[in-house]
Write a protein that holds these residues in place. Structure first.
Motif, PDB file in Angstrom:
ATOM      1  N   SER A 224     -13.920  -8.055 -12.110  1.00 60.82           N
ATOM      2  CA  SER A 224     -14.358  -8.280 -10.740  1.00 60.82           C
ATOM      3  C   SER A 224     -15.531  -7.340 -10.476  1.00 60.82           C
ATOM      4  O   SER A 224     -15.402  -6.125 -10.629  1.00 60.82           O
ATOM      5  CB  SER A 224     -13.195  -7.955  -9.792  1.00 60.82           C
ATOM      6  OG  SER A 224     -13.671  -7.960  -8.463  1.00 60.82           O
ATOM      7  N   ILE A 225     -16.677  -7.928 -10.149  1.00 62.36           N
ATOM      8  CA  ILE A 225     -17.896  -7.123  -9.933  1.00 62.36           C
ATOM      9  C   ILE A 225     -18.159  -6.986  -8.432  1.00 62.36           C
ATOM     10  O   ILE A 225     -18.032  -7.952  -7.690  1.00 62.36           O
ATOM     11  CB  ILE A 225     -19.118  -7.815 -10.586  1.00 62.36           C
ATOM     12  CG1 ILE A 225     -18.937  -7.904 -12.095  1.00 62.36           C
ATOM     13  CG2 ILE A 225     -20.413  -7.086 -10.256  1.00 62.36           C
ATOM     14  CD1 ILE A 225     -18.905  -6.587 -12.797  1.00 62.36           C
ATOM     15  N   ASP A 226     -18.514  -5.786  -8.013  1.00 57.29           N
ATOM     16  CA  ASP A 226     -18.993  -5.560  -6.647  1.00 57.29           C
ATOM     17  C   ASP A 226     -20.517  -5.613  -6.703  1.00 57.29           C
ATOM     18  O   ASP A 226     -21.171  -4.631  -7.071  1.00 57.29           O
ATOM     19  CB  ASP A 226     -18.490  -4.185  -6.180  1.00 57.29           C
ATOM     20  CG  ASP A 226     -18.857  -3.921  -4.719  1.00 57.29           C
ATOM     21  OD1 ASP A 226     -19.691  -4.671  -4.173  1.00 57.29           O
ATOM     22  OD2 ASP A 226     -18.312  -2.962  -4.163  1.00 57.29           O
ATOM     23  N   PHE A 227     -21.049  -6.765  -6.373  1.00 63.40           N
ATOM     24  CA  PHE A 227     -22.473  -7.000  -6.639  1.00 63.40           C
ATOM     25  C   PHE A 227     -23.400  -6.041  -5.885  1.00 63.40           C
ATOM     26  O   PHE A 227     -24.520  -5.774  -6.329  1.00 63.40           O
ATOM     27  CB  PHE A 227     -22.836  -8.471  -6.356  1.00 63.40           C
ATOM     28  CG  PHE A 227     -22.187  -9.420  -7.332  1.00 63.40           C
ATOM     29  CD1 PHE A 227     -22.619  -9.486  -8.646  1.00 63.40           C
ATOM     30  CD2 PHE A 227     -21.127 -10.235  -6.954  1.00 63.40           C
ATOM     31  CE1 PHE A 227     -22.019 -10.343  -9.561  1.00 63.40           C
ATOM     32  CE2 PHE A 227     -20.524 -11.100  -7.857  1.00 63.40           C
ATOM     33  CZ  PHE A 227     -20.966 -11.156  -9.167  1.00 63.40           C
ATOM     34  N   GLY A 266     -17.531  -2.234 -10.728  1.00 65.96           N
ATOM     35  CA  GLY A 266     -16.422  -3.177 -10.570  1.00 65.96           C
ATOM     36  C   GLY A 266     -15.224  -2.704 -11.352  1.00 65.96           C
ATOM     37  O   GLY A 266     -15.163  -1.550 -11.782  1.00 65.96           O
ATOM     38  N   THR A 269      -9.901  -6.809 -14.465  1.00 67.70           N
ATOM     39  CA  THR A 269      -8.793  -7.529 -13.840  1.00 67.70           C
ATOM     40  C   THR A 269      -8.164  -8.457 -14.887  1.00 67.70           C
ATOM     41  O   THR A 269      -8.639  -8.533 -16.027  1.00 67.70           O
ATOM     42  CB  THR A 269      -9.325  -8.368 -12.655  1.00 67.70           C
ATOM     43  OG1 THR A 269     -10.422  -9.156 -13.136  1.00 67.70           O
ATOM     44  CG2 THR A 269      -9.804  -7.466 -11.525  1.00 67.70           C
ATOM     45  N   ILE A 272     -11.014 -13.602 -14.624  1.00 64.54           N
ATOM     46  CA  ILE A 272     -12.386 -13.400 -14.130  1.00 64.54           C
ATOM     47  C   ILE A 272     -12.435 -13.765 -12.646  1.00 64.54           C
ATOM     48  O   ILE A 272     -12.232 -14.927 -12.282  1.00 64.54           O
ATOM     49  CB  ILE A 272     -13.384 -14.241 -14.947  1.00 64.54           C
ATOM     50  CG1 ILE A 272     -13.389 -13.749 -16.402  1.00 64.54           C
ATOM     51  CG2 ILE A 272     -14.784 -14.162 -14.344  1.00 64.54           C
ATOM     52  CD1 ILE A 272     -14.239 -14.574 -17.348  1.00 64.54           C
ATOM     53  N   GLU A 273     -12.678 -12.789 -11.800  1.00 68.83           N
ATOM     54  CA  GLU A 273     -12.692 -13.027 -10.347  1.00 68.83           C
ATOM     55  C   GLU A 273     -14.094 -13.277  -9.818  1.00 68.83           C
ATOM     56  O   GLU A 273     -14.264 -13.824  -8.729  1.00 68.83           O
ATOM     57  CB  GLU A 273     -12.036 -11.835  -9.636  1.00 68.83           C
ATOM     58  CG  GLU A 273     -10.560 -11.708 -10.040  1.00 68.83           C
ATOM     59  CD  GLU A 273      -9.829 -10.574  -9.338  1.00 68.83           C
ATOM     60  OE1 GLU A 273     -10.429  -9.923  -8.446  1.00 68.83           O
ATOM     61  OE2 GLU A 273      -8.664 -10.335  -9.701  1.00 68.83           O
ATOM     62  N   THR A 274     -15.105 -12.824 -10.554  1.00 65.78           N
ATOM     63  CA  THR A 274     -16.504 -13.040 -10.132  1.00 65.78           C
ATOM     64  C   THR A 274     -17.269 -13.640 -11.312  1.00 65.78           C
ATOM     65  O   THR A 274     -17.939 -12.922 -12.060  1.00 65.78           O
ATOM     66  CB  THR A 274     -17.167 -11.698  -9.748  1.00 65.78           C
ATOM     67  OG1 THR A 274     -16.943 -10.767 -10.833  1.00 65.78           O
ATOM     68  CG2 THR A 274     -16.594 -11.129  -8.474  1.00 65.78           C
ATOM     69  N   PRO A 275     -17.160 -14.947 -11.487  1.00 62.96           N
ATOM     70  CA  PRO A 275     -17.820 -15.584 -12.640  1.00 62.96           C
ATOM     71  C   PRO A 275     -19.324 -15.286 -12.660  1.00 62.96           C
ATOM     72  O   PRO A 275     -19.955 -15.175 -11.604  1.00 62.96           O
ATOM     73  CB  PRO A 275     -17.580 -17.074 -12.417  1.00 62.96           C
ATOM     74  CG  PRO A 275     -16.431 -17.153 -11.470  1.00 62.96           C
ATOM     75  CD  PRO A 275     -16.508 -15.928 -10.618  1.00 62.96           C
ATOM     76  N   LEU A 276     -19.877 -15.137 -13.862  1.00 62.41           N
ATOM     77  CA  LEU A 276     -21.295 -14.835 -14.035  1.00 62.41           C
ATOM     78  C   LEU A 276     -21.947 -15.962 -14.822  1.00 62.41           C
ATOM     79  O   LEU A 276     -21.343 -16.529 -15.716  1.00 62.41           O
ATOM     80  CB  LEU A 276     -21.452 -13.522 -14.800  1.00 62.41           C
ATOM     81  CG  LEU A 276     -20.921 -12.264 -14.099  1.00 62.41           C
ATOM     82  CD1 LEU A 276     -20.861 -11.098 -15.078  1.00 62.41           C
ATOM     83  CD2 LEU A 276     -21.791 -11.928 -12.898  1.00 62.41           C
TER      84      LEU A 276
END
Lengths: 284, 284
Positions: A224-227, A266, A269, A272-276
């Motif tokens: 999970s990334i905090d953009f 980030g 997790t 994948i909570e923030t797909p790239l």
């Protein structure tokens, strides 16, 4: 089916590495990390092996200063050695493939760049190969390098644990446009610091959007990334920072806190909570 | 000045290797032999390192069976490991540079050849690199390999003594035309036999006319060839046997007699008594 239809470089590599067995008496890690890891005569020392190449018109433009091209070719491989935990580079082989009508002074300029890297990072250039290309073939430089690292300092891509913090060194994006890709210093010092606590590490060469999923896949985890936290280089935007590639910074995971020189962006997790999407791919 | 005007590949390498220092703590032999020779943790074992590449249109024709191309790419490097005294191959890295419109099945065919060599000679393929080329770029395969050899079995090019016999394995010439260059077996067994008594050894890749002077220069000696004794492959003539190249046989010098499998073709003298011309050169 041709290479542009296979679904990218990783899909190609998955296909090619099928049926390749490695000998456990000699090999600790084969395909799938920044370097291959081999046993040495000393059980406390691992041997590292890496190859990488740069192609004119792909990795460097035609009019690039030769010394900078040579530096980049070496520094890319050094960056992979650093990413294993700050390994010591030992010996390099240089292959140069060029048309016969190439200026000798240009090849000598590449060697000035190679030598500068060898002097700075204290390894030996011990051989190589010079080959001619058919007319119109783009110049190509391929470097292979050996290195050494203490067993306990060797950090693989595959060790990230759920709950770990994800961190990067430096600032991301705009490397090609800004010329940074020709001048960067491999992150040996930061990697040695990180090796004390990192659970997983790799270098960022194809962009965070391409490389973080590789680390996650190798570790069998998500992220999970905090953009908002992604450190942007200069005035580049988030998209560029995630996908430009050629950063040659470190991507690492840490259980508790990241050392100085790293920015936490980030955490690891289960899924994948923030797909790239995006990043550099030779075959897509 | 461009590369075709420099006076050949050896002149280019002499120029490029100037100012390259090697670290005596790690390196026993840098540029100038079939393989680089490195120290390992065990003083009785030397580490070997070699790279070589094949280019479409130079080392193999466009319509060559992919498996044969892969075999040749690996066997060329293995031949250099053999020529150090019959070393044990350990680990290989494979770099493949191709246009995006290349068929996946062709790359897979190359890998079938790589794997066949790895199975036969018991080494591991531990990594590599796949890179795209700009449109029109010729396909290129670069292989790097590590190996190991007992210190006392390691034979350099530089040990030939005046009075030694000069001998070659097999038969020379016509390798490219006959297709032998795509199917040859590296001479590990003969090299291990030769290592017991040879004073100098190398593999014949650019033709005896090019390679014997290299051995003589490295040893600081001359040579006298009895041209009637040169073993000709099939119906080829002496000129072809001396200059075609791609033989991948062993050239070695022995104090008293040559072991079975070798043909004595002359002896080491103080000066060059039978000058040789020709042989394969990328840049002349």
């Amino acid at each position: 089916m041709n290479l542009s239809e296979i679904g990218g470089e990783d899909a190609l590599i998955d296909r090619l590495k099928a049926n390749l067995a490695t000998d456990p008496d000699h090999v600790i890690k084969g395909i799938g990390d920044d370097c291959a890891v081999l046993k040495t005569g000393d059980p406390e020392i691992y041997g590292l092996l890496k190859t990488d190449c740069v192609v004119e018109g792909v990795h460097f433009a035609e009019n690039t200063a030769p010394e900078a091209v040579g530096w980049k070719a070496m520094a890319r491989v050094l960056s992979d050695l650093a990413a294993m935990g700050g390994a010591k580079p030992v010996a390099a082989l240089v292959t140069v493939a060029v048309e016969k009508n190439r200026a000798v002074s240009e090849i000598e300029g590449w060697y000035t760049g190679f030598r500068k890297a060898a002097d700075r990072y204290e390894f030996s250039i011990v051989g190589g190969e010079t080959t001619s290309l058919p007319e119109g073939g783009p110049a190509m430089i391929s470097i292979s390098m050996t290195g050494e690292i203490n067993r306990e300092s060797c950090i693989f891509r595959s060790g990230a644990q759920i709950g770990d913090l994800i961190a990067v060194s430096g600032r991301l994006g705009d490397s090609f446009e800004s010329g940074r890709h020709l001048q960067f210093e491999p992150r040996f010092d930061l990697a040695r610091t990180a090796a004390g606590s990192a659970t997983a590490m790799m270098d960022l060469s194809d962009g965070l959007a391409k490389d973080l999923p590789r680390l996650a896949t190798a570790s069998g985890v998500g992220f999970s990334i905090d953009f908002d936290k992604v450190p942007l280089n200069g005035e580049c935007n988030l998209e560029a920072a995630l996908t430009d590639g050629e950063d040659y910074e470190l991507l690492a995971t840490f259980p508790d806190s990241a050392p100085a020189g790293f920015t936490v962006i980030g955490k690891i997790t289960e899924t994948i909570e923030t797909p790239l999407k995006g990043g550099w791919d030779h075959f897509s």
